[in-house]
Design an enzyme around this catalytic site. Structure first.
Site, PDB file in Angstrom:
ATOM      1  CB  CYS A   1      -0.950  -0.055   1.201  1.00 49.80           C
ATOM      2  SG  CYS A   1      -2.169   1.264   1.254  1.00 49.80           S
TER       3      CYS A   1
ATOM      4  CG  ASP B   1      -6.275  -1.631  -5.202  1.00 45.21           C
ATOM      5  OD1 ASP B   1      -6.992  -0.640  -4.944  1.00 45.21           O
ATOM      6  OD2 ASP B   1      -5.092  -1.726  -4.840  1.00 45.21           O
TER       7      ASP B   1
ATOM      8  CG  HIS C   1      -5.531  -1.934  -1.429  1.00 45.03           C
ATOM      9  ND1 HIS C   1      -4.686  -1.235  -2.259  1.00 45.03           N
ATOM     10  CD2 HIS C   1      -5.146  -1.648  -0.164  1.00 45.03           C
ATOM     11  CE1 HIS C   1      -3.817  -0.561  -1.521  1.00 45.03           C
ATOM     12  NE2 HIS C   1      -4.077  -0.798  -0.246  1.00 45.03           N
TER      13      HIS C   1
END
Length: 307
Positions: A197, A244, A275
């Site tokens: 991330c 995502d 995600h």
């Protein structure tokens, strides 16, 4: 209060029972686009047969008791905290250092820098560092929240704390950590980087900013570097989740730039994954995809850091 039965149900909950909207809303919440009240309010509008609001909410938020794959007591590794000077960052920084017990000044190993999400050095990221050490690498995971006292023990507070910090200084802390690993007495001087991330963004950013230090980068669902993409020398192995939309929207232009600059890269998109699919503390985790991505990552580092 959530009952023991509900907690057990939460952890055994089939992802297929949670509507995709819930995952999308959690992503918005986790990245600061909506607050917790809005997130829970939206969840309350869903009709999920046989599951209470608290069960769905708890399934989506981390339970780090589920995330340990390698114990800090594992006999093959030694884990400790290391403070270091960070002139390019906050002046002083700290990270979680994990060294294989067979590594020393006479038997050196490549290093891998581990970059956390947007909430500090949580237990999942420390476990990732231990997994790398178990595979034979020196692993170092800095905590961006060290200037504020370190990861506070929960992600909500950690996310709010990290949001108050200067992003350029966070990047500086990680850059100085990379330099520390390059020069560490037990390393070969080769440094890889993996991040998740926000940490995926940092991996892209350091590959661009430190082309002579980062020798291989494996960003997981990370957005591109903001500058100096044309300076990247390191091979990249990029991991994306099919569902995502937020991060994936940045990939076509990034890929075009990587191709234009003849960067050696390989991108993988994992089917039906959200995600955060590598994070084994929430319902977003997909074991098959996570294990496949991780084995690819280890092979990538072995190929590019051991040469």
């Amino acid at each position: 209060m959530t009952s023991l039965t509900e907690k057990t149900t939460t952890r055994s909950l089939s992802v297929s029972k949670i509507p995709q909207e819930a995952f999308d809303w959690y992503d918005e919440y986790a990245h600061g686009d909506i607050d917790r009240r809005t997130f829970l309010s939206r969840l309350g509008t869903l009709s999920v047969t046989g599951l209470s609001l608290s069960v769905v909410a708890n399934a989506l938020t981390p339970n780090y008791a589920q995330a340990e794959q390698v114990s800090f007591n594992d006999p093959d590794i030694t884990a400790s905290y290391l403070e270091f000077d960070s002139p390019n960052g906050h002046g002083r920084a700290r990270g979680y250092l994990v060294i294989p017990n067979n590594v020393n000044a006479d038997n050196k190993s490549p290093a891998v820098l581990v970059a956390h999400e947007n909430r500090g050095l949580n237990p999942y990221i420390k476990d990732v560092a231990r997994r790398l050490a178990k595979a034979g690498f020196i692993a170092f995971a800095p905590d961006a929240l060290f200037p504020l006292g370190g990861y506070p023990g929960n992600d909500d507070e950690g996310r709010a704390m990290q949001k108050t910090l200067d992003g350029n200084k966070i990047e500086g802390d990680f850059m100085d950590a990379a330099t520390l690993m390059k020069n560490h007495e037990f390393t070969t001087g080769k440094v890889g980087m993996v991040g998740f991330c926000y940490g995926g963004y940092l991996t892209n950013a350091l590959a661009a900013a430190m082309p002579d230090t980062i020798n291989a980068g494996a960003p997981y669902y990370g957005t591109p570097a903001k500058s100096n993409i044309d300076k990247i020398k390191a091979p990249l192995q990029l991991h994306f989740a099919e569902l995502d939309q937020r991060v994936n929207a940045t990939w076509p232009e990034y890929e075009k730039t990587l191709k234009a600059n003849k960067v050696d890269y390989k991108a993988y998109i994992y089917a039906k994954a959200n995600h955060g699919f590598h994070n084994d503390s929430t319902a977003r985790y997909q074991e098959k995809n996570a294990e496949l991505a991780w084995q690819r990552t280890l092979a990538f580092f072995k190929e590019n850091l051991n040469a």
